[in-house]
Design a protein around this motif. Structure first.
Motif, PDB file in Angstrom:
ATOM      1  N   THR A 198       2.842  -1.735  -8.092  1.00  0.00           N
ATOM      2  CA  THR A 198       3.982  -2.439  -7.509  1.00  0.00           C
ATOM      3  C   THR A 198       3.782  -2.594  -5.998  1.00  0.00           C
ATOM      4  O   THR A 198       2.988  -1.880  -5.382  1.00  0.00           O
ATOM      5  CB  THR A 198       5.297  -1.680  -7.761  1.00  0.00           C
ATOM      6  N   THR A 199       4.537  -3.499  -5.403  1.00  0.00           N
ATOM      7  CA  THR A 199       4.438  -3.688  -3.953  1.00  0.00           C
ATOM      8  C   THR A 199       4.869  -2.427  -3.208  1.00  0.00           C
ATOM      9  O   THR A 199       4.334  -2.111  -2.144  1.00  0.00           O
ATOM     10  CB  THR A 199       5.300  -4.875  -3.491  1.00  0.00           C
ATOM     11  N   GLY A 200       5.844  -1.702  -3.773  1.00  0.00           N
ATOM     12  CA  GLY A 200       6.268  -0.451  -3.137  1.00  0.00           C
ATOM     13  C   GLY A 200       5.154   0.577  -3.122  1.00  0.00           C
ATOM     14  O   GLY A 200       4.907   1.233  -2.105  1.00  0.00           O
ATOM     15  N   GLU A 201       4.454   0.721  -4.241  1.00  0.00           N
ATOM     16  CA  GLU A 201       3.340   1.664  -4.301  1.00  0.00           C
ATOM     17  C   GLU A 201       2.217   1.245  -3.357  1.00  0.00           C
ATOM     18  O   GLU A 201       1.588   2.084  -2.703  1.00  0.00           O
ATOM     19  CB  GLU A 201       2.818   1.749  -5.734  1.00  0.00           C
ATOM     20  N   TRP A 202       1.967  -0.043  -3.308  1.00  0.00           N
ATOM     21  CA  TRP A 202       0.914  -0.570  -2.416  1.00  0.00           C
ATOM     22  C   TRP A 202       1.242  -0.247  -0.957  1.00  0.00           C
ATOM     23  O   TRP A 202       0.400   0.248  -0.205  1.00  0.00           O
ATOM     24  CB  TRP A 202       0.801  -2.080  -2.627  1.00  0.00           C
ATOM     25  N   SER A 203       2.498  -0.506  -0.553  1.00  0.00           N
ATOM     26  CA  SER A 203       2.866  -0.285   0.845  1.00  0.00           C
ATOM     27  C   SER A 203       2.899   1.199   1.192  1.00  0.00           C
ATOM     28  O   SER A 203       2.508   1.606   2.295  1.00  0.00           O
ATOM     29  CB  SER A 203       4.221  -0.936   1.153  1.00  0.00           C
ATOM     30  N   TRP A 204       3.345   2.053   0.253  1.00  0.00           N
ATOM     31  CA  TRP A 204       3.350   3.485   0.529  1.00  0.00           C
ATOM     32  C   TRP A 204       1.943   4.039   0.642  1.00  0.00           C
ATOM     33  O   TRP A 204       1.686   4.970   1.421  1.00  0.00           O
ATOM     34  CB  TRP A 204       4.140   4.240  -0.540  1.00  0.00           C
ATOM     35  N   ALA A 205       1.018   3.475  -0.123  1.00  0.00           N
ATOM     36  CA  ALA A 205      -0.376   3.903  -0.004  1.00  0.00           C
ATOM     37  C   ALA A 205      -0.894   3.627   1.403  1.00  0.00           C
ATOM     38  O   ALA A 205      -1.594   4.457   2.002  1.00  0.00           O
ATOM     39  CB  ALA A 205      -1.235   3.189  -1.044  1.00  0.00           C
ATOM     40  N   LEU A 206      -0.546   2.474   1.953  1.00  0.00           N
ATOM     41  CA  LEU A 206      -0.981   2.133   3.304  1.00  0.00           C
ATOM     42  C   LEU A 206      -0.263   2.982   4.350  1.00  0.00           C
ATOM     43  O   LEU A 206      -0.839   3.333   5.387  1.00  0.00           O
ATOM     44  CB  LEU A 206      -0.759   0.643   3.570  1.00  0.00           C
ATOM     45  N   ARG A 207       1.008   3.320   4.082  1.00  0.00           N
ATOM     46  CA  ARG A 207       1.709   4.227   4.997  1.00  0.00           C
ATOM     47  C   ARG A 207       1.020   5.588   5.043  1.00  0.00           C
ATOM     48  O   ARG A 207       0.964   6.229   6.089  1.00  0.00           O
ATOM     49  CB  ARG A 207       3.166   4.411   4.556  1.00  0.00           C
ATOM     50  N   ASP A 208       0.527   6.038   3.897  1.00  0.00           N
ATOM     51  CA  ASP A 208      -0.161   7.330   3.866  1.00  0.00           C
ATOM     52  C   ASP A 208      -1.372   7.334   4.792  1.00  0.00           C
ATOM     53  O   ASP A 208      -1.731   8.374   5.352  1.00  0.00           O
ATOM     54  CB  ASP A 208      -0.608   7.653   2.436  1.00  0.00           C
ATOM     55  N   VAL A 209      -1.982   6.172   4.956  1.00  0.00           N
ATOM     56  CA  VAL A 209      -3.180   6.072   5.795  1.00  0.00           C
ATOM     57  C   VAL A 209      -2.822   5.777   7.247  1.00  0.00           C
ATOM     58  O   VAL A 209      -3.301   6.446   8.176  1.00  0.00           O
ATOM     59  CB  VAL A 209      -4.132   4.986   5.258  1.00  0.00           C
ATOM     60  N   GLU A 217      -7.298  -5.753  -6.897  1.00  0.00           N
ATOM     61  CA  GLU A 217      -7.437  -4.826  -8.026  1.00  0.00           C
ATOM     62  C   GLU A 217      -6.122  -4.081  -8.284  1.00  0.00           C
ATOM     63  O   GLU A 217      -5.759  -3.830  -9.431  1.00  0.00           O
ATOM     64  CB  GLU A 217      -8.568  -3.839  -7.771  1.00  0.00           C
ATOM     65  N   CYS A 218      -5.403  -3.740  -7.210  1.00  0.00           N
ATOM     66  CA  CYS A 218      -4.084  -3.116  -7.386  1.00  0.00           C
ATOM     67  C   CYS A 218      -3.153  -4.031  -8.175  1.00  0.00           C
ATOM     68  O   CYS A 218      -2.440  -3.592  -9.086  1.00  0.00           O
ATOM     69  CB  CYS A 218      -3.464  -2.796  -6.028  1.00  0.00           C
ATOM     70  N   ALA A 219      -3.163  -5.320  -7.826  1.00  0.00           N
ATOM     71  CA  ALA A 219      -2.307  -6.275  -8.536  1.00  0.00           C
ATOM     72  C   ALA A 219      -2.704  -6.375  -9.997  1.00  0.00           C
ATOM     73  O   ALA A 219      -1.851  -6.379 -10.901  1.00  0.00           O
ATOM     74  CB  ALA A 219      -2.386  -7.639  -7.858  1.00  0.00           C
ATOM     75  N   ALA A 224      -3.917   5.231 -15.452  1.00  0.00           N
ATOM     76  CA  ALA A 224      -5.156   5.714 -14.833  1.00  0.00           C
ATOM     77  C   ALA A 224      -5.770   4.643 -13.948  1.00  0.00           C
ATOM     78  O   ALA A 224      -6.200   4.916 -12.818  1.00  0.00           O
ATOM     79  CB  ALA A 224      -6.149   6.138 -15.915  1.00  0.00           C
ATOM     80  N   ARG A 225      -5.773   3.402 -14.445  1.00  0.00           N
ATOM     81  CA  ARG A 225      -6.326   2.303 -13.649  1.00  0.00           C
ATOM     82  C   ARG A 225      -5.481   2.083 -12.391  1.00  0.00           C
ATOM     83  O   ARG A 225      -6.025   1.833 -11.301  1.00  0.00           O
ATOM     84  CB  ARG A 225      -6.391   1.026 -14.480  1.00  0.00           C
ATOM     85  N   ALA A 226      -4.165   2.171 -12.531  1.00  0.00           N
ATOM     86  CA  ALA A 226      -3.281   1.959 -11.384  1.00  0.00           C
ATOM     87  C   ALA A 226      -3.548   3.006 -10.299  1.00  0.00           C
ATOM     88  O   ALA A 226      -3.656   2.669  -9.108  1.00  0.00           O
ATOM     89  CB  ALA A 226      -1.821   2.004 -11.823  1.00  0.00           C
ATOM     90  N   GLN A 227      -3.657   4.264 -10.696  1.00  0.00           N
ATOM     91  CA  GLN A 227      -3.882   5.321  -9.714  1.00  0.00           C
ATOM     92  C   GLN A 227      -5.263   5.219  -9.079  1.00  0.00           C
ATOM     93  O   GLN A 227      -5.434   5.482  -7.887  1.00  0.00           O
ATOM     94  CB  GLN A 227      -3.686   6.689 -10.366  1.00  0.00           C
ATOM     95  N   GLU A 228      -6.259   4.813  -9.871  1.00  0.00           N
ATOM     96  CA  GLU A 228      -7.601   4.624  -9.330  1.00  0.00           C
ATOM     97  C   GLU A 228      -7.624   3.493  -8.304  1.00  0.00           C
ATOM     98  O   GLU A 228      -8.291   3.590  -7.260  1.00  0.00           O
ATOM     99  CB  GLU A 228      -8.580   4.322 -10.465  1.00  0.00           C
ATOM    100  N   SER A 229      -6.885   2.430  -8.590  1.00  0.00           N
ATOM    101  CA  SER A 229      -6.853   1.301  -7.654  1.00  0.00           C
ATOM    102  C   SER A 229      -6.153   1.687  -6.360  1.00  0.00           C
ATOM    103  O   SER A 229      -6.554   1.256  -5.266  1.00  0.00           O
ATOM    104  CB  SER A 229      -6.170   0.093  -8.295  1.00  0.00           C
TER     105      SER A 229
END
Length: 250
Positions: free
Chosen positions: A57-68, A50-52, A25-30
């Motif tokens: 993961t770095t993959g999730e972080w980068s895909w989140a930015l790709r979504d934007v 906060e994501c860290a 839950a914390r990961a998805q909120e971040s």
């Protein structure tokens, strides 16, 4: 050097274990907070931190930015390349052009279509673009979408464009994993009759294994005659479509 598949499997398993044991839950909120900041004009540092801390993961972080932001696709050197007027000695481009034209006519195809794909994280595109440009000059309609494609993207493009051949360029050493993936996806899609050729830094033993898996031809740095390679591609297209070998007189 080759990577032991068991080591790779352990790394992947450890990643899944990490994600299974974190506070999801914390990961998805971040991640949601990261996207919200990225969509505005705020500083990404605090949201990234906060994501860290949440175990993103770095993959999730980068895909989140790709979504934007979307994903930047660098322009290739294919469309702007000048048309060739000469070819290497021994394999005149004019003869290969005739071979391409006659094969397209026999297949009632209008033009032969070649997909040049670079799967995986390999960022070196010069060789693939040289092949794409020379194929274009020989009369092919070339489909080339740049680097870092997935096998799924390559197969989808091959099906959508109804290509006569798929050419894969791999210089990262990942051919043993990526090429069979493309072959399997083509078979699953009912397109096993599309010949697949591969070029790159490929040891002889690996080249033999790829051919046993179904690859029509493998080209390595010793195969430096680009026009000759295009002629070989036409030969593989003819073979796959059960056409007689074509000898174009000089």
């Amino acid at each position: 050097m080759t990577v032991d598949p068991a080591n790779e499997a352990r790394v992947v398993a450890a990643l899944h274990e990490w994600r299974d044991n974190r506070d999801e839950a914390r990961a998805q909120e971040s991640l949601a907070a990261l996207k919200a900041v990225a969509a505005g004009d705020g500083n990404l540092f605090a949201a990234t931190l906060e994501c860290a801390r949440a175990g993103v993961t770095t993959g999730e972080w980068s895909w989140a930015l790709r979504d934007v932001f979307g994903e930047f696709r660098a322009p290739t050197g294919v469309s702007s390349a000048p048309v060739a007027v000469t070819a290497e000695a021994g394999t005149p481009l004019a003869l290969v052009r005739e071979k391409v034209a006659r094969t397209a006519e026999e297949l009632n195809a209008g033009r032969l279509r070649l997909l040049v794909g670079k799967p995986g994280l390999d960022g070196h595109s010069n060789g693939a673009e040289q092949i794409a440009v020379r194929a274009r000059d020989a009369g092919f309609e070339v489909v080339y979408q740049g680097i870092r494609l997935t096998p799924e993207q390559i197969v989808n493009a091959a099906l959508a464009e109804d290509v006569h051949c798929v050419g894969l360029s791999i210089l990262s050493g990942s051919h043993a994993e990526l090429v069979p993936d493309v072959l399997d996806r083509l078979r699953e899609a009912g397109a096993a009759d599309i010949p697949v050729i591969v070029g790159g830094i490929i040891p002889n033993a690996d080249a033999a294994e790829l051919k046993r898996a179904g690859v029509a031809a493998v080209f390595t740095p010793k195969d430096f005659g680009i026009t000759e390679i295009i002629g070989r591609i036409v030969d593989e297209i003819r073979k796959a479509n059960k056409l007689d070998p074509l000898e174009v007189p000089a």
